[in-house]
Each structure stands twice: as structure tokens, then as C-alpha cells.
Write a protein that holds these residues in place. Structure first.
Motif, PDB file in Angstrom:
ATOM      1  N   GLN A   1       0.812  -1.210   0.000  1.00 34.18           N
ATOM      2  CA  GLN A   1       0.000   0.000   0.000  1.00 34.18           C
ATOM      3  C   GLN A   1       0.846   1.262   0.000  1.00 34.18           C
ATOM      4  N   ASN A   2       1.963   1.244   0.706  1.00 34.64           N
ATOM      5  CA  ASN A   2       2.816   2.424   0.818  1.00 34.64           C
ATOM      6  C   ASN A   2       3.997   2.403  -0.136  1.00 34.64           C
ATOM      7  N   ASP A   3       4.081   1.340  -0.956  1.00 37.44           N
ATOM      8  CA  ASP A   3       5.151   1.217  -1.935  1.00 37.44           C
ATOM      9  C   ASP A   3       6.528   1.210  -1.273  1.00 37.44           C
ATOM     10  N   PHE A   4       6.622   0.516  -0.127  1.00 39.21           N
ATOM     11  CA  PHE A   4       7.903   0.369   0.550  1.00 39.21           C
ATOM     12  C   PHE A   4       8.710  -0.739  -0.124  1.00 39.21           C
ATOM     13  N   PRO A   5      10.057  -0.708  -0.005  1.00 41.99           N
ATOM     14  CA  PRO A   5      10.864  -1.834  -0.482  1.00 41.99           C
ATOM     15  C   PRO A   5      10.667  -3.042   0.432  1.00 41.99           C
ATOM     16  N   PHE A   6      10.987  -4.231  -0.074  1.00 39.43           N
ATOM     17  CA  PHE A   6      10.767  -5.452   0.701  1.00 39.43           C
ATOM     18  C   PHE A   6      11.604  -5.505   1.971  1.00 39.43           C
ATOM     19  N   ASP A   7      12.728  -4.804   2.005  1.00 37.41           N
ATOM     20  CA  ASP A   7      13.578  -4.844   3.201  1.00 37.41           C
ATOM     21  C   ASP A   7      13.226  -3.734   4.194  1.00 37.41           C
ATOM     22  N   TYR A   8      12.054  -3.166   4.061  1.00 38.48           N
ATOM     23  CA  TYR A   8      11.654  -2.049   4.917  1.00 38.48           C
ATOM     24  C   TYR A   8      11.736  -2.403   6.399  1.00 38.48           C
ATOM     25  N   PHE A   9      11.290  -3.605   6.769  1.00 39.65           N
ATOM     26  CA  PHE A   9      11.263  -3.994   8.183  1.00 39.65           C
ATOM     27  C   PHE A   9      12.625  -4.450   8.691  1.00 39.65           C
ATOM     28  N   GLU A  10      13.603  -4.528   7.797  1.00 44.38           N
ATOM     29  CA  GLU A  10      14.966  -4.851   8.189  1.00 44.38           C
ATOM     30  C   GLU A  10      15.775  -3.593   8.483  1.00 44.38           C
ATOM     31  N   ARG A  11      15.248  -2.453   8.134  1.00 46.94           N
ATOM     32  CA  ARG A  11      15.983  -1.213   8.329  1.00 46.94           C
ATOM     33  C   ARG A  11      16.033  -0.855   9.807  1.00 46.94           C
ATOM     34  N   GLU A  12      17.107  -0.203  10.176  1.00 49.38           N
ATOM     35  CA  GLU A  12      17.399   0.013  11.600  1.00 49.38           C
ATOM     36  C   GLU A  12      16.303   0.802  12.299  1.00 49.38           C
ATOM     37  N   THR A  13      15.843   1.883  11.667  1.00 51.47           N
ATOM     38  CA  THR A  13      14.824   2.710  12.323  1.00 51.47           C
ATOM     39  C   THR A  13      13.522   1.944  12.520  1.00 51.47           C
ATOM     40  N   THR A  14      13.132   1.166  11.511  1.00 54.54           N
ATOM     41  CA  THR A  14      11.899   0.388  11.628  1.00 54.54           C
ATOM     42  C   THR A  14      12.057  -0.707  12.676  1.00 54.54           C
ATOM     43  N   ARG A  15      13.213  -1.387  12.651  1.00 55.60           N
ATOM     44  CA  ARG A  15      13.454  -2.452  13.615  1.00 55.60           C
ATOM     45  C   ARG A  15      13.460  -1.913  15.038  1.00 55.60           C
ATOM     46  N   ASN A  16      14.077  -0.762  15.247  1.00 55.28           N
ATOM     47  CA  ASN A  16      14.116  -0.167  16.583  1.00 55.28           C
ATOM     48  C   ASN A  16      12.716   0.204  17.057  1.00 55.28           C
ATOM     49  N   SER A  17      11.892   0.713  16.135  1.00 55.84           N
ATOM     50  CA  SER A  17      10.527   1.098  16.506  1.00 55.84           C
ATOM     51  C   SER A  17       9.707  -0.112  16.923  1.00 55.84           C
ATOM     52  N   THR A  18       9.799  -1.192  16.160  1.00 52.30           N
ATOM     53  CA  THR A  18       9.034  -2.399  16.500  1.00 52.30           C
ATOM     54  C   THR A  18       9.537  -3.025  17.792  1.00 52.30           C
ATOM     55  N   GLN A  19      10.842  -2.947  18.034  1.00 51.11           N
ATOM     56  CA  GLN A  19      11.388  -3.494  19.279  1.00 51.11           C
ATOM     57  C   GLN A  19      10.925  -2.694  20.490  1.00 51.11           C
ATOM     58  N   GLN A  20      10.746  -1.392  20.293  1.00 50.09           N
ATOM     59  CA  GLN A  20      10.226  -0.570  21.380  1.00 50.09           C
ATOM     60  C   GLN A  20       8.796  -0.968  21.722  1.00 50.09           C
ATOM     61  N   LEU A  21       8.021  -1.305  20.691  1.00 52.91           N
ATOM     62  CA  LEU A  21       6.622  -1.694  20.911  1.00 52.91           C
ATOM     63  C   LEU A  21       6.505  -3.087  21.498  1.00 52.91           C
ATOM     64  N   ASN A  22       7.346  -4.001  20.989  1.00 59.48           N
ATOM     65  CA  ASN A  22       7.292  -5.392  21.464  1.00 59.48           C
ATOM     66  C   ASN A  22       8.668  -6.033  21.279  1.00 59.48           C
ATOM     67  N   PRO A  23       9.458  -6.146  22.342  1.00 61.09           N
ATOM     68  CA  PRO A  23      10.819  -6.703  22.226  1.00 61.09           C
ATOM     69  C   PRO A  23      10.844  -8.139  21.735  1.00 61.09           C
ATOM     70  N   ASN A  24       9.750  -8.865  21.927  1.00 62.07           N
ATOM     71  CA  ASN A  24       9.728 -10.282  21.551  1.00 62.07           C
ATOM     72  C   ASN A  24       9.210 -10.518  20.131  1.00 62.07           C
ATOM     73  N   LEU A  25       8.831  -9.445  19.458  1.00 59.26           N
ATOM     74  CA  LEU A  25       8.254  -9.604  18.128  1.00 59.26           C
ATOM     75  C   LEU A  25       9.333  -9.906  17.097  1.00 59.26           C
ATOM     76  N   VAL A  26       9.109 -10.954  16.301  1.00 58.73           N
ATOM     77  CA  VAL A  26      10.002 -11.310  15.202  1.00 58.73           C
ATOM     78  C   VAL A  26       9.216 -11.175  13.903  1.00 58.73           C
ATOM     79  N   LEU A  27       9.552 -10.155  13.126  1.00 56.79           N
ATOM     80  CA  LEU A  27       8.844  -9.917  11.877  1.00 56.79           C
ATOM     81  C   LEU A  27       9.403 -10.791  10.756  1.00 56.79           C
ATOM     82  N   PRO A  28       8.583 -11.103   9.766  1.00 54.55           N
ATOM     83  CA  PRO A  28       9.055 -11.950   8.653  1.00 54.55           C
ATOM     84  C   PRO A  28      10.140 -11.245   7.862  1.00 54.55           C
ATOM     85  N   PRO A  29      11.136 -11.974   7.388  1.00 56.14           N
ATOM     86  CA  PRO A  29      12.230 -11.380   6.610  1.00 56.14           C
ATOM     87  C   PRO A  29      11.775 -11.028   5.194  1.00 56.14           C
ATOM     88  N   PRO A  30      12.585 -10.262   4.463  1.00 51.07           N
ATOM     89  CA  PRO A  30      12.178  -9.793   3.131  1.00 51.07           C
ATOM     90  C   PRO A  30      11.833 -10.906   2.159  1.00 51.07           C
TER      91      PRO A  30
END
Length: 577
Positions: free
Chosen positions: A45-74
Motif C-alpha cells: 500500500q505504501n510502496d515500501f521496499p521489501f527490506d523495509y522492516f529490516e531497516r534500523e529505524t523500523t526495527r528499533n521502533s518495533t522493538q520498542q513496541l514489542n521486544p519479543n516480536l520477530v517480523l518476517p524477513p524480506p
């Protein structure tokens, strides 16, 4: 508005398969499968690249919300999107196979940063609910030659199973495209895939021609327009100038500062008109600024301000046409005719303007307009006849208002083409294959209608034209396709004919860009993707969310900030930024 996340429930079995497939991969590890559809939806929907959730800022944000969350890789997200593409393509293919009416196409070219050329092929049709739909079919790299593009297009149509269901093709006007459409018409004609031997197959992109018309006219008033544009730039260029402008607003008084100064960043008729209209409201402020700031030397003269006011009124129907082209849902051809006719009326009236510059502008625009109108007006006019509020009577009014001497000749020519085209539908009505689902009562009405036709010798088209038209004011907001749905039992062949004519698109633009430019450009990260991945992403995104630009800039907030910037500010801080 699109929902925040697409409904991927039908693909949950694919999620489990992907989870099991990558579970043993040490590099991938175990991921939370319930977030796979959400991640895929966000990326599409947002036309992000597939590695969007691997980027440091995104990873840090998700870890702040839930340290145990493991998102799917690209690679898992990419595999999921590929499955989703196949699922959605299968649904669309089935839909195209079941509709009884024909399909109109638009053809456009996109160019990547590495200069590769991509075909953008889109289907336009009336669906089973009698709604006008536009669906992207293919987005593939191709050699930029008519022969190659023709071969690939035929391959695409066969893959979708619609090579014998095509009504028209809309594309930009160019020598290369003229060759392309002739080759396509020949190949499709050999398969008996076109009506009337393809006489109505080729349609020019109205948005492209319309832009040329506007650009041609604005050349003659470019001096006044440029002064307005440069005046706004002058004010916004530095902090001290914005402060001076603010003081002039207060000094002049009576100025509605809630009106925002616009810049025509997109160089389109809509943004140009908004820019001129906003500047006119601040005319006194700009004239005051000229006396207040010696560096401001671009203020329009009194004659130029008057000319700008005329241009604003002149551009209004052009702006309305642009909004219609970009409208959701897309306009039917009958509405397109009325809007184009309104533009022509404005051009004719402006030819008599007292301002010689405005008059010459209208003359140049009319020259471009007539060339287009003569080539394409038939398709739009036929759509008007199949609008039960208009038919031939309103069409006669439109023609006579522009040129009474040629009105009757145009109507007779149009009526001849209308009956010729309808004959190709009525003669195949008994063997058309797929029929729209109708109720028992509709079956009874249909049988009665066929009996009436046999007894009177009048065709469905005769009966429809002989019936009085609906009152336009009472049915101003009527959905013409829904009217044909309700009258399908009475006019089974004519309703199918109406669907095909009313769904002919007037623009090749697939996105919400105001006007097509003949070619579009990718951003760099798409260029690093495989060609098949590009089609998968773009088609899937368009099917689920349509084309929504994330790059549209609006300077309203900037202007509001400019006007409020100095409220309570220190008078000593007036240096340039």
C-alpha cells in the motif's frame, strides 16, 4: 479510502506453507506468521521496499513496541506477495471471462532510470454489478518498437483469455503508436475479435491532447502567469520577505488570509488556475509590497491583473475536465462528451473577447481542439445517445449551439454509425455465449419484448430512441449504467452495446496524475528489482489499493505556517533563512 490492510484470509494456507518452508532456515529463524499479511499490506500500500522492516529505524521502533516480536524477513514477504499476485490474477481472469460485454484497453509506456521501457496495459469494463471498472493487466519490460509491443500485447490478451473480447484501444497520439494500433487491429481482426472490422477500435488519449491544448494557449499569456509565479516565489524565498508580506496583509486590510497562496508545482491546469485565483485575492497585498520592498519588481501591471482574472474564469471548465478525468469512479463517455462540449463553448465565446491576447490564445487552442474533436467526437457522442436523459434531442442542442448549419448533417452521420454498430450486436444476440444473470420476471419481460420486436419490425434501438427521454433535472445524478441494468430485460442486446460504448476510456493515465506525459519514471529501488517482481508488485498494489501517489506535494501548510510565523515573534529576527 482503502482499508488499512487488505483481506488476505483466503491466503492463510499460504502463510502456513511459507512458515514451514522457512522454519528450518537458520538465517530466517522463526517469525510471527500473523504479522506476515500486515507487513505485506504495508509494503504494497505504501510502496515500501521489501527490506523495509529490516531497516534500523523500523526495527528499533518495533522493538520498542514489542521486544519479543520477530517480523518476517524480506524473502518471506516477497514470496507471500508473489502468491497473493497469483491469487488476485486468478480472480480477475475469472471475472473477465464471465462478463458478457466487451473490454476496452488503455496502453501506456513507463521508462525506468536505466531507460528500460515497460508496457502498462489496463482493462476497462462494466462488471457483473454494472459498475465501471479499470484493472491493470500487465506491467512488463518490452523493446520500444511497434512490432515488439504488438506481439507482447497479443500475448498478454491471450494469457488473459480476452483476445476476442476487445472493443477499443486508447493510447497517446504518436507515429509509433499509430503503427502499433494498426498492427493490433489487423491481428485482432484476423481472429474476428473486433466489431465493425475495428472501425471504432482506435481512440486517442484525451488527457494528453487536452494538455497540449492548454499548453498551447498558456504560451501567449505566459508573461502574466510567470509574473504571478515569480511573485509567490519571491515572497516564500526568505524570512524577511515573508515578514514584509505579512505586514502588507495587515496594512491593506480586508484580505481573507485563510486563502492560501498556491504554486503550480505540477505545471497542470488545476494547479495553475489555483495559483492564479489565490494570487488575485492578494492583488492589493502584492501591489502594496511593491511599494514596501524595492527588491520586488515583478508585480503584474493593472492590465495583466485584469487578464489574469479572465484566465481564471477561462480555465474553470478545463479544471473541471481535469477533475472529471481523475474522478473515482471513472466517467462514462456520455459525461465526457458534455464536459468536452462545455470546453468548446468556452473557446468559441472567448474568440470574441475584447482582449486581443486572450482572443489569440483562444484561437490557438481552438486549432488544436478541432483536430482532436473531429477524430474522436463520434465515440463520445454515441455515448450521449445511449444516455436515456439525452439521446439525440440533447445532442442536437449541443451541435446546434456550436454550429447550426452543420447540426443535421452531424446527426445523420452519427445515426448511421450508431445503427451500423448496433447491428453487430443484435445479429449475435442469440449466440453471444455468456448472459447476465436475470430473474424469472426479467425472462418473461425479455420474451415479451422479443415478441414485440418481431411483430412491429422495430429493433431494440428503434424502441429505445422512440421512447421519450428522462427529465435531466429530475435525474441529474442518475447512474446511467444502473439504468441499463434495470432495463436489461427490455433491451438485452442494446444494454450490452451500451456497456461497451459507455466504458470507453478517454485517458491512458492509470494513476491519479492530472495529465499523462507520455511516459512515467520509476524510482531507483524498483530498478534494482527483477522485471517479474516489478509486475508482481505494481499489479498487486493496483488490484488491492488502486494507484495512489505518495509524492503529491501541497504547499497549503507552508503558506499557513508563513502567515502565522511572525505571530508573537521577536521583531529583531528578520534575517533571511
Amino acid at each position: 479510502m482503502s482499508p488499512p490492510y487488505a483481506d488476505f484470509s483466503s491466503l492463510m494456507p499460504h502463510v502456513q506453507i511459507l512458515e514451514e518452508e522457512f522454519e528450518s532456515d537458520d538465517e530466517v529463524g522463526r517469525f510471527d506468521s500473523q504479522f506476515l499479511p500486515i507487513c505485506a499490506s504495508m509494503i504494497l500500500q505504501n510502496d515500501f521496499p521489501f527490506d523495509y522492516f529490516e531497516r534500523e529505524t523500523t526495527r528499533n521502533s518495533t522493538q520498542q513496541l514489542n521486544p519479543n516480536l520477530v517480523l518476517p524477513p524480506p524473502n518471506v514477504i516477497e514470496a507471500y506477495v508473489s502468491d497473493l499476485y497469483m491469487e488476485e490474477k486468478s480472480k480477475l481472469k475469472q471475472e473477465l471471462a464471465t462478463i458478457p460485454n466487451r473490454i476496452s484497453l488503455t496502453f501506456d509506456l513507463w521508462t525506468s532510470c536505466t531507460t528500460e521501457t515497460y508496457i502498462c496495459l489496463t482493462a476497462h469494463f462494466v462488471d457483473a454489478d454494472w459498475k465501471l471498472k479499470s484493472k491493470l493487466l500487465n506491467f512488463c519490460v518490452v523493446l520500444d518498437t511497434p512490432a515488439e509491443m504488438c506481439e507482447r500485447t497479443i500475448e498478454f490478451l491471450k494469457d488473459w483469455g480476452i483476445e476476442k473480447k476487445i472493443f477499443s484501444l486508447t493510447l497517446d497520439q504518436s507515429p509509433k503508436n499509430d503503427i502499433l494500433q494498426e498492427e493490433l487491429k489487423t491481428k485482432l481482426g484476423l481472429q474476428n475479435g473486433l466489431v465493425c472490422d475495428g472501425e471504432f477500435f482506435h481512440a486517442h488519449c484525451f488527457a494528453r491532447v487536452f494538455k497540449l491544448i492548454v499548453d498551447e494557449g498558456l504560451k501567449l499569456v505566459s508573461r502574466a502567469v510567470c509574473k504571478i509565479r515569480e511573485s509567490i516565489w519571491f515572497v516564500k524565498e526568505s524570512k524577511s520577505r515573508r515578514k514584509n508580506f505579512k505586514k502588507c496583509v495587515e496594512k491593506v486590510g480586508g484580505v481573507d488570509s485563510s486563502v492560501h497562496l498556491h504554486l503550480d508545482m505540477s505545471m497542470s491546469v488545476n494547479s495553475t488556475r489555483l495559483m492564479l485565483e489565490s494570487a488575485v485575492k492578494y492583488r492589493g497585498v502584492f501591489e502594496s509590497l511593491r511599494l514596501y520592498d524595492d527588491d520586488y519588481v515583478l508585480c503584474p501591471s493593472a492590465e495583466e491583473w485584469k487578464r489574469v482574472e479572465k484566465i481564471c474564469a477561462f480555465l474553470l471548465p478545463f479544471s473541471e475536465t481535469a477533475n472529471m478525468i481523475n474522478g473515482k469512479p471513472p466517467p462514462t463517455s456520455d459525461m465526457c462528451f458534455l464536459q468536452v462540449w462545455k470546453v468548446q463553448c468556452v473557446l468559441v465565446d472567448t474568440l470574441e473577447d475584447e482582449d486581443e491576447v486572450i482572443k489569440r490564445m483562444a484561437k490557438r487552442m481552438m486549432g488544436k481542439f478541432k483536430k482532436y474533436w473531429d477524430e474522436y467526437s463520434v465515440i463520445l457522442a454515441l455515448g450521449v445517445v445511449l444516455d436515456p436523459r439525452m439521446k439525440f434531442s440533447r445532442l442536437a442542442y449541443c451541435y446546434s449551439k456550436l454550429d447550426p448549419s452543420t447540426c443535421e448533417q452531424k446527426l445523420q452521420k452519427l445515426k448511421k454509425k450508431l445503427y451500423m454498430l448496433f447491428d453487430s450486436y443484435s445479429s449475435k444476440s442469440t449466440s453471444s455465449g455468456v448472459q447476465r444473470p436475470i430473474h424469472d420476471l426479467s425472462d418473461e419481460l425479455k420474451m415479451h419484448h422479443q415478441q414485440l420486436v418481431a411483430e412491429t419490425g422495430n429493433s431494440e434501438l428503434d424502441i429505445y430512441l422512440n421512447e421519450p427521454g428522462l427529465d435531466f433535472h429530475s435525474y441529474e445524478d442518475m447512474d446511467v449504467l444502473q439504468w441499463w441494468k434495470n432495463n436489461n430485460g427490455r433491451f438485452p442486446d442494446l444494454s450490452r452495446f451500451a456497456c461497451d460504448l459507455l466504458s470507453v476510456p478517454i485517458t491512458t493515465v492509470a494513476s491519479n496524475s492530472e495529465y499523462c506525459t507520455g511516459s512515467y519514471f520509476f524510482n531507483k529501488y524498483k530498478d534494482r528489482m527483477l522485471q517479474m517482481d516489478v509486475e508482481t508488485r505494481i499489479c498487486t498494489r493496483s488490484w488491492l489499493y488502486s494507484f495512489v501517489s505518495n509524492d503529491v506535494e501541497d504547499d497549503d501548510d507552508d503558506f499557513e505556517e508563513m502567515m502565522n510565523e511572525f505571530d508573537g515573534a521577536d521583531d529583531g529576527e528578520d534575517g533571511d533563512e
